[in-house]
Structure formats: structure tokens, C-alpha cells
Motif scaffolding. Structure first.
Motif, PDB file in Angstrom:
ATOM      1  N   ALA A 256       0.818  -1.216   0.000  1.00  0.00           N
ATOM      2  CA  ALA A 256       0.000   0.000   0.000  1.00  0.00           C
ATOM      3  C   ALA A 256       0.852   1.266   0.000  1.00  0.00           C
ATOM      4  CB  ALA A 256      -0.955  -0.001   1.184  1.00  0.00           C
ATOM      5  N   SER A 257       2.017   1.234   0.606  1.00  0.00           N
ATOM      6  CA  SER A 257       2.843   2.441   0.645  1.00  0.00           C
ATOM      7  C   SER A 257       3.395   2.800  -0.737  1.00  0.00           C
ATOM      8  CB  SER A 257       3.979   2.280   1.652  1.00  0.00           C
ATOM      9  OG  SER A 257       4.840   1.238   1.251  1.00  0.00           O
ATOM     10  N   ASP A 258       3.340   1.864  -1.684  1.00  0.00           N
ATOM     11  CA  ASP A 258       3.788   2.148  -3.049  1.00  0.00           C
ATOM     12  C   ASP A 258       2.701   2.810  -3.900  1.00  0.00           C
ATOM     13  OD1 ASP A 258       6.210   0.977  -2.434  1.00  0.00           O
ATOM     14  OD2 ASP A 258       5.614  -0.985  -3.197  1.00  0.00           O
ATOM     15  N   PHE A 259       1.453   2.705  -3.477  1.00  0.00           N
ATOM     16  CA  PHE A 259       0.322   3.239  -4.225  1.00  0.00           C
ATOM     17  C   PHE A 259      -0.481   4.120  -3.278  1.00  0.00           C
ATOM     18  CE2 PHE A 259       1.670  -0.598  -6.205  1.00  0.00           C
ATOM     19  CZ  PHE A 259       1.640  -0.301  -7.546  1.00  0.00           C
ATOM     20  N   ARG A 260      -0.072   5.347  -3.161  1.00  0.00           N
ATOM     21  CA  ARG A 260      -0.517   6.176  -2.055  1.00  0.00           C
ATOM     22  C   ARG A 260      -1.738   7.050  -2.335  1.00  0.00           C
ATOM     23  NH1 ARG A 260       3.446   5.644   1.759  1.00  0.00           N
ATOM     24  NH2 ARG A 260       2.362   7.121   3.061  1.00  0.00           N
ATOM     25  N   ASP A 261      -2.239   7.095  -3.559  1.00  0.00           N
ATOM     26  CA  ASP A 261      -3.370   7.982  -3.816  1.00  0.00           C
ATOM     27  C   ASP A 261      -4.470   7.256  -4.580  1.00  0.00           C
ATOM     28  OD1 ASP A 261      -2.528   7.865  -6.464  1.00  0.00           O
ATOM     29  OD2 ASP A 261      -1.621   9.840  -6.436  1.00  0.00           O
ATOM     30  N   LYS A 262      -5.584   7.929  -4.714  1.00  0.00           N
ATOM     31  CA  LYS A 262      -6.768   7.362  -5.352  1.00  0.00           C
ATOM     32  C   LYS A 262      -6.475   6.904  -6.777  1.00  0.00           C
ATOM     33  CE  LYS A 262     -11.474   8.595  -6.637  1.00  0.00           C
ATOM     34  NZ  LYS A 262     -12.544   9.566  -6.531  1.00  0.00           N
ATOM     35  N   THR A 263      -5.771   7.721  -7.543  1.00  0.00           N
ATOM     36  CA  THR A 263      -5.507   7.401  -8.946  1.00  0.00           C
ATOM     37  C   THR A 263      -4.635   6.161  -9.090  1.00  0.00           C
ATOM     38  OG1 THR A 263      -5.686   9.734  -9.521  1.00  0.00           O
ATOM     39  CG2 THR A 263      -4.581   8.318 -11.114  1.00  0.00           C
ATOM     40  N   SER A 264      -3.548   6.083  -8.338  1.00  0.00           N
ATOM     41  CA  SER A 264      -2.669   4.921  -8.473  1.00  0.00           C
ATOM     42  C   SER A 264      -3.337   3.660  -7.929  1.00  0.00           C
ATOM     43  CB  SER A 264      -1.313   5.169  -7.807  1.00  0.00           C
ATOM     44  OG  SER A 264      -1.459   5.473  -6.450  1.00  0.00           O
ATOM     45  N   MET A 265      -4.140   3.789  -6.886  1.00  0.00           N
ATOM     46  CA  MET A 265      -4.881   2.639  -6.354  1.00  0.00           C
ATOM     47  C   MET A 265      -5.853   2.127  -7.415  1.00  0.00           C
ATOM     48  SD  MET A 265      -5.288   0.650  -3.642  1.00  0.00           S
ATOM     49  CE  MET A 265      -4.672   1.508  -2.202  1.00  0.00           C
ATOM     50  N   GLU A 266      -6.566   3.030  -8.056  1.00  0.00           N
ATOM     51  CA  GLU A 266      -7.530   2.648  -9.093  1.00  0.00           C
ATOM     52  C   GLU A 266      -6.822   1.991 -10.269  1.00  0.00           C
ATOM     53  OE1 GLU A 266     -10.185   2.137 -12.110  1.00  0.00           O
ATOM     54  OE2 GLU A 266      -8.542   3.537 -12.412  1.00  0.00           O
ATOM     55  N   GLN A 267      -5.691   2.537 -10.678  1.00  0.00           N
ATOM     56  CA  GLN A 267      -4.967   1.974 -11.821  1.00  0.00           C
ATOM     57  C   GLN A 267      -4.490   0.553 -11.527  1.00  0.00           C
ATOM     58  OE1 GLN A 267      -1.992   4.985 -12.509  1.00  0.00           O
ATOM     59  NE2 GLN A 267      -3.279   6.085 -13.966  1.00  0.00           N
ATOM     60  N   PHE A 268      -3.890   0.350 -10.377  1.00  0.00           N
ATOM     61  CA  PHE A 268      -3.338  -0.970 -10.062  1.00  0.00           C
ATOM     62  C   PHE A 268      -4.428  -1.980  -9.729  1.00  0.00           C
ATOM     63  CE2 PHE A 268      -1.507  -4.279  -7.455  1.00  0.00           C
ATOM     64  CZ  PHE A 268      -0.392  -4.622  -8.189  1.00  0.00           C
ATOM     65  N   ILE A 269      -5.241  -1.678  -8.724  1.00  0.00           N
ATOM     66  CA  ILE A 269      -6.280  -2.612  -8.285  1.00  0.00           C
ATOM     67  C   ILE A 269      -7.376  -2.731  -9.345  1.00  0.00           C
ATOM     68  CG2 ILE A 269      -8.049  -3.083  -6.539  1.00  0.00           C
ATOM     69  CD1 ILE A 269      -5.287  -3.583  -5.499  1.00  0.00           C
ATOM     70  N   GLY A 270      -7.766  -1.604  -9.933  1.00  0.00           N
ATOM     71  CA  GLY A 270      -8.803  -1.625 -10.964  1.00  0.00           C
ATOM     72  C   GLY A 270      -8.460  -2.561 -12.110  1.00  0.00           C
ATOM     73  N   THR A 271      -7.210  -2.543 -12.533  1.00  0.00           N
ATOM     74  CA  THR A 271      -6.762  -3.438 -13.600  1.00  0.00           C
ATOM     75  C   THR A 271      -6.751  -4.884 -13.114  1.00  0.00           C
ATOM     76  OG1 THR A 271      -5.405  -1.683 -14.549  1.00  0.00           O
ATOM     77  CG2 THR A 271      -4.855  -3.931 -15.181  1.00  0.00           C
ATOM     78  N   ALA A 272      -6.229  -5.114 -11.930  1.00  0.00           N
ATOM     79  CA  ALA A 272      -6.087  -6.482 -11.402  1.00  0.00           C
ATOM     80  C   ALA A 272      -7.433  -7.173 -11.185  1.00  0.00           C
ATOM     81  CB  ALA A 272      -5.306  -6.459 -10.093  1.00  0.00           C
ATOM     82  N   ILE A 273      -8.455  -6.422 -10.761  1.00  0.00           N
ATOM     83  CA  ILE A 273      -9.741  -7.061 -10.431  1.00  0.00           C
ATOM     84  C   ILE A 273     -10.567  -7.404 -11.661  1.00  0.00           C
ATOM     85  CG2 ILE A 273      -9.886  -6.011  -8.149  1.00  0.00           C
ATOM     86  CD1 ILE A 273     -11.977  -4.055  -9.290  1.00  0.00           C
TER      87      ILE A 273
END
Length: 184
Positions: A74-91
Motif C-alpha cells: 500500500a505504501s507504493d500506491f498512495r493515492d486514489k488514482t494509483s490505487m484505481e490503476q493498479f487494483i482496478g486493472t487487477a480485479i
């Protein structure tokens, strides 16, 4: 010969190697094995003290069930946009080899401060859309910033390990290392 770091060499390969957390590991296994896209709770929060086996259990379970592990700290993806990009793609995307996935968001409580605004709420929103189980690890899930995520998650507590469990595991590892060293 290059040797692996101790922590990697002795990383549990299956859940039976996670010591002192049998009940929590069984609950985690049940969550992952019983997961369907129709589940109401598509996320699991695994919480407890540092060194209690939270991450090791998730990694071992993925290995044991032959699941592709998609892991982010989580410390590598610290904001809404990066969380959405990483998790959004993975799910949403299937694995390259049509293998099922297990998504691990490790050390979620590493998010703090103004730079992290929106990351936890975005994760809570994305959980609802996931076609794969999501496991988040953290020490204290009862911080108010995790309240939306807690509502959508199965909570599994890993307890502090008993010193005898730690000692017995160290003895087992060192005895095995000594045996291997002298049997060359």
C-alpha cells in the motif's frame, strides 16, 4: 553458488507451515476457496501484529492453491488514482494463463497523511467490483479511515505468536540447515 536470504529460503510454501495461527489460516483458506463473484464480502482484512504471519499465510495460500498472486504494498500506491490503476486493472483482467488470482494489498495501514487521500475509499469502492478475492493486511483495522472497507470485508485476526512457537520454528530451521550443511 548464490544463496537466498534466510527470510526467502524459509518462507512457508503451504499453509501447514504457518505456525500458531491455525484458526486464522483456516478462516483465510475458507474465504479464498469459497469466493465467487456473487459474494457480498469480496475482501478479507487480515490483521495483527508485525511478524505474526499475515503476509506469509496469504503467499503460502496462493502457492498452495495455484493462484496467481497480484501483490502490492500500500505504501507504493498512495493515492486514489494509483490505487484505481493498479487494483482496478487487477480485479477485472484474467490471468495470462487463465489462472485464477488472489490480490494482496499488503501493509494497508502504511497509508497516512494528505498524500494518501482517497486511496482507502477508492479501494473500498473497487472491492465491490472484484471478480477475485482481495486480501488486505494491516496491524490495526479499527482506525476510522478503514470503516468503509471493514463494512465490505471478512475480518480475520492473527494473534501474537507464543515465544515457544517461534523458538521451535527456529530450532527446526537451524537443525535442518546444519543437517544439510554436513550431508554434502
Amino acid at each position: 553458488v548464490v544463496s537466498k536470504p534466510w527470510i526467502e529460503k524459509y518462507l512457508p510454501k503451504n499453509t501447514s507451515e504457518i505456525l500458531g495461527q491455525q484458526k486464522a489460516v483456516q478462516l483465510l483458506t475458507d474465504f479464498v476457496k469459497g469466493f465467487t463473484h456473487k459474494n457480498k464480502q469480496k475482501c478479507c482484512i487480515v490483521y495483527g501484529p508485525i511478524g505474526s504471519g499475515k503476509t506469509s499465510a496469504v503467499v503460502a495460500l496462493a502457492h498452495m492453491l495455484n493462484l496467481e498472486l497480484v501483490e502490492m504494498n500500500a505504501s507504493d500506491f498512495r493515492d486514489k488514482t494509483s490505487m484505481e490503476q493498479f487494483i482496478g486493472t487487477a480485479i477485472k483482467q484474467r490471468s495470462l494463463f487463465y489462472q485464477s488470482k488472489l490480490i494482496l494489498v499488503d501493509e494497508l495501514d502504511g497509508l497516512s497523511g494528505t498524500k494518501d487521500r482517497g486511496a482507502v475509499s477508492e479501494l473500498a469502492n473497487l472491492v465491490s467490483e472484484s471478480a477475485f478475492p482481495i486480501v488486505c493486511t494491516l496491524e490495526d483495522p479499527f482506525d476510522s479511515k478503514f470503516s468503509d472497507l471493514r463494512k465490505k470485508a471478512v475480518m480475520i485476526e492473527f494473534s501474537t505468536l507464543d515465544y515457544r512457537t517461534i523458538k521451535n520454528n527456529i530450532v527446526r530451521i537451524t537443525a535442518g540447515s546444519a543437517k544439510n550443511r554436513f550431508n554434502r
